[in-house]
Motif scaffolding. Sequence first.
Motif, PDB file in Angstrom:
ATOM      1  N   ARG A  82      41.369  44.830  56.916  1.00  0.00           N
ATOM      2  CA  ARG A  82      41.620  43.910  58.009  1.00  0.00           C
ATOM      3  C   ARG A  82      43.080  43.481  57.920  1.00  0.00           C
ATOM      4  N   THR A  83      43.540  42.788  58.931  1.00  0.00           N
ATOM      5  CA  THR A  83      44.910  42.282  58.929  1.00  0.00           C
ATOM      6  C   THR A  83      44.932  40.923  58.254  1.00  0.00           C
ATOM      7  N   PHE A  84      45.743  40.806  57.219  1.00  0.00           N
ATOM      8  CA  PHE A  84      45.816  39.577  56.448  1.00  0.00           C
ATOM      9  C   PHE A  84      47.032  38.740  56.808  1.00  0.00           C
ATOM     10  N   SER A  85      47.610  38.991  57.966  1.00  0.00           N
ATOM     11  CA  SER A  85      48.846  38.296  58.293  1.00  0.00           C
ATOM     12  C   SER A  85      48.656  36.797  58.411  1.00  0.00           C
ATOM     13  N   ASN A  86      47.441  36.326  58.737  1.00  0.00           N
ATOM     14  CA  ASN A  86      47.218  34.887  58.864  1.00  0.00           C
ATOM     15  C   ASN A  86      46.509  34.319  57.636  1.00  0.00           C
ATOM     16  N   TYR A  87      46.583  35.029  56.527  1.00  0.00           N
ATOM     17  CA  TYR A  87      45.938  34.599  55.305  1.00  0.00           C
ATOM     18  C   TYR A  87      46.967  34.076  54.307  1.00  0.00           C
ATOM     19  N   VAL A  88      46.574  33.051  53.590  1.00  0.00           N
ATOM     20  CA  VAL A  88      47.310  32.614  52.416  1.00  0.00           C
ATOM     21  C   VAL A  88      47.098  33.657  51.316  1.00  0.00           C
ATOM     22  N   LYS A  89      48.115  33.942  50.563  1.00  0.00           N
ATOM     23  CA  LYS A  89      48.017  34.896  49.455  1.00  0.00           C
ATOM     24  C   LYS A  89      48.396  34.192  48.154  1.00  0.00           C
ATOM     25  N   GLY A  90      47.686  34.557  47.106  1.00  0.00           N
ATOM     26  CA  GLY A  90      47.977  33.938  45.818  1.00  0.00           C
ATOM     27  C   GLY A  90      47.942  34.938  44.686  1.00  0.00           C
ATOM     28  N   TRP A  91      48.580  34.582  43.610  1.00  0.00           N
ATOM     29  CA  TRP A  91      48.526  35.346  42.358  1.00  0.00           C
ATOM     30  C   TRP A  91      47.998  34.423  41.266  1.00  0.00           C
ATOM     31  N   PHE A  92      47.073  34.948  40.501  1.00  0.00           N
ATOM     32  CA  PHE A  92      46.527  34.254  39.345  1.00  0.00           C
ATOM     33  C   PHE A  92      46.613  35.191  38.154  1.00  0.00           C
ATOM     34  N   ARG A  93      46.451  34.640  36.966  1.00  0.00           N
ATOM     35  CA  ARG A  93      46.460  35.493  35.789  1.00  0.00           C
ATOM     36  C   ARG A  93      45.447  35.021  34.762  1.00  0.00           C
ATOM     37  N   LEU A  94      44.995  35.981  33.965  1.00  0.00           N
ATOM     38  CA  LEU A  94      44.026  35.689  32.916  1.00  0.00           C
ATOM     39  C   LEU A  94      44.634  36.117  31.593  1.00  0.00           C
ATOM     40  N   PRO A  95      45.228  35.175  30.850  1.00  0.00           N
ATOM     41  CA  PRO A  95      45.802  35.509  29.541  1.00  0.00           C
ATOM     42  C   PRO A  95      44.690  35.785  28.541  1.00  0.00           C
ATOM     43  N   PRO A  96      44.968  36.561  27.510  1.00  0.00           N
ATOM     44  CA  PRO A  96      43.919  36.863  26.526  1.00  0.00           C
ATOM     45  C   PRO A  96      43.414  35.614  25.832  1.00  0.00           C
ATOM     46  N   GLY A  97      42.103  35.432  25.842  1.00  0.00           N
ATOM     47  CA  GLY A  97      41.496  34.292  25.176  1.00  0.00           C
ATOM     48  C   GLY A  97      41.633  32.972  25.902  1.00  0.00           C
ATOM     49  N   LYS A  98      42.135  33.020  27.144  1.00  0.00           N
ATOM     50  CA  LYS A  98      42.327  31.774  27.890  1.00  0.00           C
ATOM     51  C   LYS A  98      41.622  31.845  29.234  1.00  0.00           C
ATOM     52  N   GLU A  99      41.672  30.745  29.968  1.00  0.00           N
ATOM     53  CA  GLU A  99      41.068  30.713  31.287  1.00  0.00           C
ATOM     54  C   GLU A  99      42.058  31.200  32.339  1.00  0.00           C
ATOM     55  N   ARG A 100      41.504  31.600  33.465  1.00  0.00           N
ATOM     56  CA  ARG A 100      42.341  32.031  34.589  1.00  0.00           C
ATOM     57  C   ARG A 100      43.227  30.875  35.037  1.00  0.00           C
ATOM     58  N   GLU A 101      44.467  31.200  35.369  1.00  0.00           N
ATOM     59  CA  GLU A 101      45.399  30.160  35.782  1.00  0.00           C
ATOM     60  C   GLU A 101      46.187  30.577  37.015  1.00  0.00           C
ATOM     61  N   PHE A 102      46.561  29.590  37.768  1.00  0.00           N
ATOM     62  CA  PHE A 102      47.360  29.812  38.972  1.00  0.00           C
ATOM     63  C   PHE A 102      48.769  30.227  38.592  1.00  0.00           C
ATOM     64  N   VAL A 103      49.331  31.155  39.373  1.00  0.00           N
ATOM     65  CA  VAL A 103      50.709  31.594  39.162  1.00  0.00           C
ATOM     66  C   VAL A 103      51.583  31.230  40.357  1.00  0.00           C
ATOM     67  N   ALA A 104      51.202  31.708  41.543  1.00  0.00           N
ATOM     68  CA  ALA A 104      52.021  31.478  42.730  1.00  0.00           C
ATOM     69  C   ALA A 104      51.165  31.685  43.975  1.00  0.00           C
ATOM     70  N   ALA A 105      51.610  31.080  45.074  1.00  0.00           N
ATOM     71  CA  ALA A 105      50.918  31.261  46.351  1.00  0.00           C
ATOM     72  C   ALA A 105      51.929  31.161  47.480  1.00  0.00           C
TER      73      ALA A 105
END
Length: 123
Positions: A26-49
């Motif tokens: 689909r076209t995501f032009s009207n969608y917010v986009k984000g990046w998250f990361r999962l470091p080893p042994g840690k919880e998922r965390e926000f990176v950028a949006a």
Amino acid sequence: VQLQASGGGLVQAGDSLRLSCAASGRTFSNYVKGWFRLPPGKEREFVAAIDWSGGSTLYADSVKGRFTISRDNAQNIVYLQMNSLKPEDTAVYYCAAEVGATPYIRAYDYDYWGQGTQVTVSS
């Protein structure tokens, strides 16, 4: 609807990488986009949006000034330029998308997720 993240790899501290997240279905032009990361042994965390226009961005304090999120709506791709990488940036990086007007920093605000790409930074 699919998000495909790519661009990860093994680099040394101080190096740069650019992650890409291509959307299809689909076209995501009207969608917010984000990046998250999962470091080893840690919880998922926000990176950028980033908002739909690219005019509004948010960053985690840990990456501010080093990472840049951008998007190409014509190509349906969102990028994460990562400079001055540190060993603590080592993680599986995920892209996400959701309908919205302003960037989201909480993972549960996103319904669409890519499969993740591994980034490993050696010291």
